[in-house]
Design a protein around this motif. Structure first.
Motif, PDB file in Angstrom:
ATOM      1  N   GLY A 190       3.296  24.803   9.868  1.00  0.00           N
ATOM      2  CA  GLY A 190       3.009  25.573  11.070  1.00  0.00           C
ATOM      3  C   GLY A 190       2.688  27.034  10.843  1.00  0.00           C
ATOM      4  O   GLY A 190       2.931  27.868  11.703  1.00  0.00           O
ATOM      5  N   PHE A 191       2.092  27.380   9.686  1.00  0.00           N
ATOM      6  CA  PHE A 191       1.706  28.770   9.462  1.00  0.00           C
ATOM      7  C   PHE A 191       0.418  28.869   8.657  1.00  0.00           C
ATOM      8  O   PHE A 191      -0.063  27.880   8.114  1.00  0.00           O
ATOM      9  N   GLU A 192      -0.130  30.077   8.639  1.00  0.00           N
ATOM     10  CA  GLU A 192      -1.300  30.421   7.832  1.00  0.00           C
ATOM     11  C   GLU A 192      -0.917  31.535   6.883  1.00  0.00           C
ATOM     12  O   GLU A 192       0.040  32.268   7.141  1.00  0.00           O
ATOM     13  N   ALA A 193      -1.678  31.657   5.790  1.00  0.00           N
ATOM     14  CA  ALA A 193      -1.432  32.728   4.819  1.00  0.00           C
ATOM     15  C   ALA A 193      -2.756  33.366   4.424  1.00  0.00           C
ATOM     16  O   ALA A 193      -3.778  32.692   4.330  1.00  0.00           O
ATOM     17  N   THR A 194      -2.714  34.662   4.224  1.00  0.00           N
ATOM     18  CA  THR A 194      -3.879  35.405   3.739  1.00  0.00           C
ATOM     19  C   THR A 194      -3.474  36.153   2.478  1.00  0.00           C
ATOM     20  O   THR A 194      -2.309  36.508   2.303  1.00  0.00           O
ATOM     21  N   PRO A 195      -4.439  36.403   1.581  1.00  0.00           N
ATOM     22  CA  PRO A 195      -4.108  37.186   0.383  1.00  0.00           C
ATOM     23  C   PRO A 195      -3.646  38.587   0.768  1.00  0.00           C
ATOM     24  O   PRO A 195      -4.034  39.120   1.808  1.00  0.00           O
ATOM     25  N   ARG A 196      -2.829  39.146  -0.090  1.00  0.00           N
ATOM     26  CA  ARG A 196      -2.379  40.526   0.125  1.00  0.00           C
ATOM     27  C   ARG A 196      -3.432  41.470  -0.425  1.00  0.00           C
ATOM     28  O   ARG A 196      -3.684  41.496  -1.620  1.00  0.00           O
ATOM     29  N   VAL A 197      -4.046  42.215   0.456  1.00  0.00           N
ATOM     30  CA  VAL A 197      -5.080  43.159   0.048  1.00  0.00           C
ATOM     31  C   VAL A 197      -4.626  44.555   0.446  1.00  0.00           C
ATOM     32  O   VAL A 197      -4.306  44.795   1.605  1.00  0.00           O
ATOM     33  N   ALA A 198      -4.577  45.435  -0.513  1.00  0.00           N
ATOM     34  CA  ALA A 198      -4.194  46.816  -0.235  1.00  0.00           C
ATOM     35  C   ALA A 198      -5.420  47.707  -0.394  1.00  0.00           C
ATOM     36  O   ALA A 198      -6.127  47.626  -1.390  1.00  0.00           O
ATOM     37  N   VAL A 199      -5.679  48.501   0.592  1.00  0.00           N
ATOM     38  CA  VAL A 199      -6.787  49.449   0.539  1.00  0.00           C
ATOM     39  C   VAL A 199      -6.196  50.829   0.283  1.00  0.00           C
ATOM     40  O   VAL A 199      -5.250  51.250   0.952  1.00  0.00           O
ATOM     41  N   SER A 200      -6.747  51.504  -0.700  1.00  0.00           N
ATOM     42  CA  SER A 200      -6.280  52.865  -0.979  1.00  0.00           C
ATOM     43  C   SER A 200      -7.486  53.799  -0.997  1.00  0.00           C
ATOM     44  O   SER A 200      -8.607  53.380  -1.265  1.00  0.00           O
TER      45      SER A 200
ATOM     46  N   ARG B  51     -11.650  33.020  -5.342  1.00  0.00           N
ATOM     47  CA  ARG B  51     -10.865  34.245  -5.215  1.00  0.00           C
ATOM     48  C   ARG B  51     -11.344  35.102  -4.045  1.00  0.00           C
ATOM     49  O   ARG B  51     -11.283  36.316  -4.088  1.00  0.00           O
ATOM     50  N   ASP B  52     -11.801  34.458  -2.983  1.00  0.00           N
ATOM     51  CA  ASP B  52     -12.270  35.199  -1.816  1.00  0.00           C
ATOM     52  C   ASP B  52     -11.071  35.907  -1.183  1.00  0.00           C
ATOM     53  O   ASP B  52     -10.116  35.271  -0.743  1.00  0.00           O
TER      54      ASP B  52
END
Length: 148
Positions: free
Chosen positions: A132-142, A120-121
């Motif tokens: 042909g793509f990359e994905a990153t987790p959705r991280v929201a900073v509040s 879960r990094d």
């Protein structure tokens, strides 16, 4: 109730890939157990693939390990170098930062079920070389005021 329920109406259907890359995964049903139980250290999903469906687009993870345990049915593991048949009781693991992209295909005429376990990094990057793509987790900073 502690025991997980796998009701079809609670499953997440398909994948979140942009079109047309979502098409091969439309027969995928996922029950995200990590979310159900509020776990944060690792992820566990129960996945059911209907005949002809793919688990994902072929991918690899930069900072997360991944393990798949087949519960029922037959699946074909597709990697950069080969294809391998997996059946109930089989297990396969993928080390982080190994660019041997992988996914599972159900080429049989019956549904197949497996558990997908992974890290879960929040800084992980998944690379999908065929799409042909990359994905990153959705991280929201509040931000909020400090309570004194």
């Amino acid at each position: 109730m502690k025991k997980a329920q796998f009701d079809p109406e609670t499953a997440v259907q398909g994948a979140s890939y942009p079109p047309p890359h979502d098409e091969q995964c439309r027969g995928r049903k996922t029950w995200p157990l990590t979310k159900r139980y509020g776990l944060t250290q690792f992820g566990v999903n129960r996945v059911e693939l209907s005949p002809g469906s793919w688990s994902t687009q072929r991918h690899w993870h930069r900072t997360n390990d991944e393990v798949v345990v087949v519960v029922s049915g037959e699946l074909v593991l597709v990697t950069n170098d080969a294809e391998e048949l997996l059946v109930a009781g089989d297990c396969v693991a993928f080390r982080m930062n190994d660019p041997d992209a992988h996914h599972l295909q159900n080429r049989s005429d019956k549904p197949a079920v497996f558990f997908d376990v992974g890290g879960r990094d929040l800084w992980d990057v998944s690379t999908f070389p065929d799409a042909g793509f990359e994905a990153t987790p959705r991280v929201a900073v509040s931000f909020r005021p400090i309570k004194r």
